[in-house]
Design an enzyme around this catalytic site. Structure first.
Site, PDB file in Angstrom:
ATOM      1  N   LYS A   1     -15.181  -4.838  10.806  1.00  7.35           N
ATOM      2  CA  LYS A   1     -15.531  -4.562   9.408  1.00  7.35           C
ATOM      3  C   LYS A   1     -14.526  -5.240   8.489  1.00  7.35           C
ATOM      4  O   LYS A   1     -13.367  -4.843   8.428  1.00  7.35           O
ATOM      5  CB  LYS A   1     -15.552  -3.064   9.109  1.00  7.35           C
ATOM      6  CG  LYS A   1     -16.206  -2.795   7.727  1.00  7.35           C
ATOM      7  CD  LYS A   1     -15.796  -1.501   7.092  1.00  7.35           C
ATOM      8  CE  LYS A   1     -14.552  -1.589   6.248  1.00  7.35           C
ATOM      9  NZ  LYS A   1     -14.712  -2.330   4.963  1.00  7.35           N
TER      10      LYS A   1
ATOM     11  N   GLU B   1      -1.274  -1.849  11.731  1.00  5.05           N
ATOM     12  CA  GLU B   1      -0.341  -2.736  11.043  1.00  5.05           C
ATOM     13  C   GLU B   1      -0.492  -2.424   9.563  1.00  5.05           C
ATOM     14  O   GLU B   1      -1.507  -2.732   8.953  1.00  5.05           O
ATOM     15  CB  GLU B   1      -0.682  -4.200  11.362  1.00  5.05           C
ATOM     16  CG  GLU B   1       0.464  -5.153  11.071  1.00  5.05           C
ATOM     17  CD  GLU B   1       0.322  -5.799   9.710  1.00  5.05           C
ATOM     18  OE1 GLU B   1       0.992  -5.306   8.773  1.00  5.05           O
ATOM     19  OE2 GLU B   1      -0.426  -6.772   9.568  1.00  5.05           O
TER      20      GLU B   1
ATOM     21  N   CYS C   1       1.736  -7.936   3.423  1.00  6.22           N
ATOM     22  CA  CYS C   1       2.355  -6.679   3.857  1.00  6.22           C
ATOM     23  C   CYS C   1       3.832  -6.868   4.204  1.00  6.22           C
ATOM     24  O   CYS C   1       4.634  -5.937   4.063  1.00  6.22           O
ATOM     25  CB  CYS C   1       1.597  -6.086   5.043  1.00  6.22           C
ATOM     26  SG  CYS C   1       1.248  -7.283   6.338  1.00  6.22           S
TER      27      CYS C   1
ATOM     28  N   GLU D   1       5.265   0.175  -2.184  1.00  2.58           N
ATOM     29  CA  GLU D   1       4.685  -1.156  -2.015  1.00  2.58           C
ATOM     30  C   GLU D   1       3.799  -1.475  -3.218  1.00  2.58           C
ATOM     31  O   GLU D   1       2.816  -0.782  -3.477  1.00  2.58           O
ATOM     32  CB  GLU D   1       3.860  -1.211  -0.728  1.00  2.58           C
ATOM     33  CG  GLU D   1       3.340  -2.595  -0.421  1.00  2.58           C
ATOM     34  CD  GLU D   1       2.580  -2.674   0.891  1.00  2.58           C
ATOM     35  OE1 GLU D   1       2.706  -3.700   1.574  1.00  2.58           O
ATOM     36  OE2 GLU D   1       1.866  -1.718   1.227  1.00  2.58           O
TER      37      GLU D   1
END
Length: 474
Positions: free
Chosen positions: A181, A255, A289, A386
């Protein structure tokens, strides 16, 4: 600074259909419940295509197709599976110009990044894992490693095709079948990849692609006939997936987010470090990331480095992602732009000093100027959360021990960078950093033979390298 004339890549090299269905059992279909969503070009807000949203019945069909294909695919000799992977890699190389333009249109990243970084790495991952397909008995995971079965893979919007390659290539090499997906804001390159699979004559059902939003991914992850779940994305969604999978016996790799420290010591080559800092935080608009979003610079060189960094930032070109001169493209979505703006305003309200170079932003689309914050402390939210955008928080340190303590003072642990001329210092500091990847005198360097993954809230498991096979083997 040179004034560059526009050098646009032609979007006519790729054909975008007005609508796309789901790729299930080797062919496209419109889905059972008829729901669709639109994917837009973040640089212009133009609708690129209408895409089918997969419902539970569609996911059931995709998983069933993957299950039917699982036996014959895993029974193939590794050398035969390798032929398909090699073929996919070569087709990706042959069609890389189309794919690069499509990726930049749907994602907003500069064409020179999708062309020179993403696409070569995508092909390299398929080539690399094709090489492993007939050597699994020598990978160190037992003399007769077996595939797990059906892998559910959910990927993010920041590197749509590269994250697909990271997941699909090792899964196929080890004899698993896949239901993938893609992110709802960037589905087009995954659907293009479905056509690559057909061109490579991959057996029907080995790769299935279901498009949709978070509820589609949630249903896929929870599906009882899935053996393995792989997810790249936010830490919050990763927690939800871990809760969903807990106790089911499914294998899981995550992750997740990061807040990487880029540490510059007083003996570092300043100009080289500045290039690494710029690459670390402004590459792909900071939608990375493992971005070096915290700069830790030794006090004695902080002023010199900051003046050099600001000078370099003033040369960055923000604008049309299809212009080959563009350094920083569009933010991927209105929602992501809103989060970047919100956290930047919080940084100012908490007392950090904000600076951006003078740059004019386009009137349409989602844009954010490259930004640095100085006077940042570890208590500031911009140093802890983040941001996932082109925003750098600058902190200082006096001793190596202080640098390590500040670098590790985060719930994340995905990556870090060290800049110094002393090899002994690189080794000593790297050994103390709780980060899955530590770059020395460089940043954001990837290789399919090198494992990637994190500690703590950055997830668990490794992708890439020999280690990337383990998650797909029983």
């Amino acid at each position: 600074m040179f004034e560059y004339a526009p050098a646009p890549e032609s979007r006519s090299v790729v054909e975008i259909a007005s609508s796309y269905g789901l790729f299930i059992d080797g062919s496209f279909d419109g889905g059972k419940d008829g729901n669709v969503f639109k994917t837009v070009n973040p640089a212009t807000e133009e609708v690129l295509a209408e895409v089918t949203s997969a419902g539970p019945e569609d996911v059931d069909r995709a998983v069933a197709a993957a299950r039917r294909a699982s036996g014959p695919w895993s029974a193939l000799p590794g050398s035969e599976r390798a032929k398909y992977l090699f073929r996919i890699a070569r087709i990706i190389q042959e069609r890389s110009r189309e794919l690069a333009v499509l990726e930049s249109l749907d994602n907003g990243k500069p064409i020179k990044e999708s062309r020179d970084v993403d696409l070569p790495l995508v092909a390299a991952h398929f080539f690399y894992y094709a090489g492993w397909a007939d050597k699994l008995a020598y990978a160190g995971f037992g003399p007769d490693p077996r595939p797990l079965g059906v892998a559910a893979q959910v990927i993010p919007w920041n590197f749509p095709l590269l994250m697909l390659a990271w997941k699909v290539a090792p899964a196929l090499a080890t004899g698993n079948t896949v239901v993938l997906k893609p992110a709802e804001t960037t589905p087009l390159s995954a659907l293009f990849f479905a056509d690559v699979c057909r061109q490579a004559e991959l057996p029907a059902g080995v790769v299935n692609i279901v498009t949709g939003a978070g509820d589609t991914g949630a249903y896929l992850v929870a599906h009882p006939d899935v053996d393995k779940v792989a997810f790249t994305g936010s830490t919050d969604v990763g927690r939800e997936i871990a809760r969903t999978v807990a106790g089911t016996g499914k294998r899981l790799t995550l992750e997740l987010g990061g807040k990487a420290a880029n540490i510059v010591f007083d003996d570092a080559p300043i100009d080289q470090a500045v290039e690494g800092i710029v690459n670390g935080i402004f590459f792909n608009q900071g939608h990375v990331c493992c971005a070096g979003s915290r700069l830790l610079v030794q006090e004695s060189v902080a002023d010199e480095l900051l003046s050099s960094l600001k000078r370099r930032m003033s040369t960055l070109r923000v604008g049309d992602p299809l212009d080959k001169n563009t350094d920083i493209g569009a933010i991927n979505s209105a929602a992501q732009l809103s989060r970047i703006k919100e956290l930047s305003e919080i940084g100012e309200s908490e007392g950090a000093e904000r600076w951006s170079p003078a740059c004019s932003l386009p009137d349409r689309g989602f844009w954010f100027a490259p930004t640095i914050f100085t006077g940042v402390t570890q208590a500031h939210r911009i140093a802890r959360e983040e941001i996932f955008g082109p925003v750098l928080s600058v902190l200082t340190f006096r001793t190596p021990d202080e640098a390590v303590a500040k670098a590790n003072n985060t719930p994340y642990g995905l990556s870090a960078g060290i800049w110094t001329e002393k090899g002994s210092r690189i080794l000593a500091v790297a050994d103390q950093l709780r980060a899955g990847v530590v770059w020395a005198n460089t940043f954001n360097k990837f290789d399919p033979a090198s494992p990637f993954g994190g500690y703590k809230e950055s997830g668990y498991g490794r992708e890439g390298g020999r280690h990337g096979l383990e998650a797909y083997l029983a």
